[in-house]
Motif scaffolding. Structure first.
Motif, short mmCIF file in Angstrom:
data_model
loop_
_atom_site.label_atom_id
_atom_site.label_comp_id
_atom_site.label_asym_id
_atom_site.label_seq_id
_atom_site.Cartn_x
_atom_site.Cartn_y
_atom_site.Cartn_z
N ILE A 90 0.83 -1.20 0.00
CA ILE A 90 0.00 0.00 0.00
C ILE A 90 0.86 1.26 0.00
O ILE A 90 0.60 2.22 -0.70
CB ILE A 90 -0.93 -0.03 1.23
CG1 ILE A 90 -1.97 -1.14 1.03
CG2 ILE A 90 -1.62 1.33 1.43
CD1 ILE A 90 -2.81 -1.42 2.25
N LYS A 92 -2.93 -5.85 -0.47
CA LYS A 92 -3.71 -5.03 0.47
C LYS A 92 -3.01 -4.93 1.83
O LYS A 92 -3.63 -4.71 2.86
CB LYS A 92 -5.13 -5.58 0.61
CG LYS A 92 -5.92 -5.48 -0.67
CD LYS A 92 -6.05 -4.02 -1.15
CE LYS A 92 -6.07 -3.92 -2.68
NZ LYS A 92 -5.14 -2.87 -3.15
N GLY A 109 -0.12 -0.73 -4.23
CA GLY A 109 -1.29 -1.33 -3.59
C GLY A 109 -1.82 -2.55 -4.33
O GLY A 109 -3.01 -2.84 -4.29
#
Lengths: 237, 237
Positions: free
Chosen positions: B133, B156, B153
């Motif tokens: 991320i 997650k 990203g």
């Protein structure tokens, strides 16, 4: 710029086997003699400790030296608090968090001005990193995004706190500290002093001296790194 | 988002005692089978190596797998080069430098889009960090200031590459990796996987698996860190 400095700029607050600030205590007693009011800057929050808890920890260790010790976060007007303090101490923790907070609150410049005027200043670890030109030789993790990496530039070089020699027995492929500092200097024309734990820089007026009984390692762009002895003058940097 | 992934996301390019990419070579031969054109992203520049020299190093190691290997810096239109590639490899080095360069050249989004479409992607170290991320769990020194810490990203969660267990015999007072990651999570509600050297994540379609024969360490905000075994599914993260 340097003429009025009155600072102790330390690699670490704590050395192996001793309590918080214990190894520095005799030095601090002399250094802060006749100073009554300490303002502590707790913004680096080591291990995520609260500002209050961090300030309490400092109060416990230094209450025999000062009449009052307050955290900068306790003041409604922190800029004025820095101006009114007899002495200022910035503690270690995460340098990104410290620098972000000082920039967000517009306090970096006031802090610099007070130190340049000769106010007694103690920095440990992150609190020492901010004395350099920028924070880009920190070992810390970028847990927050500061609006700038620039710091006070009280010193005309950068600090690498907690400097660590390569371990000849390591099988780890992550980079050594020295390699990281060389990468920094491939991008930045700035000298760096690697301060081992227990070392500190004493700044008095115009004079900078390495103290603490240990050698420090000097990195100049384009040169082989080299060692200097405790007690040596650092004005050449 | 995950449905078309085809990635190998590795902690390191090199493990102790073996050459560059050597431990991964059998895996890469299978993974890149029938891919002809590799684009290599050399922007992380380990040790300050040039883009050309870094690309040459990769060419030497992988030229038995691909017909052509070119560095992204060699293309006049790097965005188009990413789109035209059969496979993409981002090498390790300094994550700040990699992320700054990808943002400055507006390539982060294109790279993400190509990977989400199912293009074969290999990341090592910094090249793996950008799959998370943000880059805020890197171990690297902030040698340059990126316009943002955000990364692709694709995953997650965040990666901590070269994950290192605390040394119980150390007298050093710098923070352990685990303490740093806890400080990160005090500021960011993001899970982190600590990938030891030799571990990698295999992403196939929607499925994420830990590979490489070693355990990995999982950090979830507010929980005790825990270990998972090689071969385990990572979709829960």
């Amino acid at each position: 710029m340097r003429q009025n400095l009155n600072c102790i700029i330390a690699s670490t607050s704590t050395i192996h086997g001793l309590g918080y600030l214990e190894y520095l205590k005799p030095t601090l007693k002399k250094f802060f003699k006749e100073k009554k009011k300490l303002v502590f800057i707790p913004f680096a929050r080591p291990g995520g400790i609260t500002h209050d808890a961090y300030t309490d920890k400092v109060r416990e260790e230094l209450d025999d030296i000062f009449d009052t010790i307050k955290g900068l976060h306790e003041y409604e007007n922190p800029e004025q608090a820095l101006k009114d303090a007899d002495a200022i101490f910035t503690g270690g923790g995460n340098t990104f968090l410290l620098v972000k907070t000082l920039h967000d609150k517009n306090l970096m410049t006031t802090l610099k001005e007070e130190i340049l005027k000769g106010k007694a200043y103690l920095g440990t670890s992150a609190g020492s990193n901010i004395c350099g030109i920028n924070m880009q030789t920190t070992n810390d993790m970028p847990i927050v995004y500061p609006s700038s990496f620039e710091t006070m530039g009280i010193l005309k070089f950068n600090i690498n706190a907690h400097y660590l020699d390569p371990n000849p027995h390591s099988t780890h492929k992550g980079e050594t500290r020295e390699t990281r500092l060389k990468e920094f200097q491939a991008q930045n024309n700035i000298n760096v002093i690697g301060l081992r734990e227990g070392s500190y820089i004493k700044a008095e007026g115009e004079k900078l001296t390495l103290e603490g009984g240990l050698k420090a390692r000097i990195f100049e762009p384009g040169k082989e790194a080299y060692e200097i002895e405790s007690g040596e003058n650092l004005d050449f940097l």
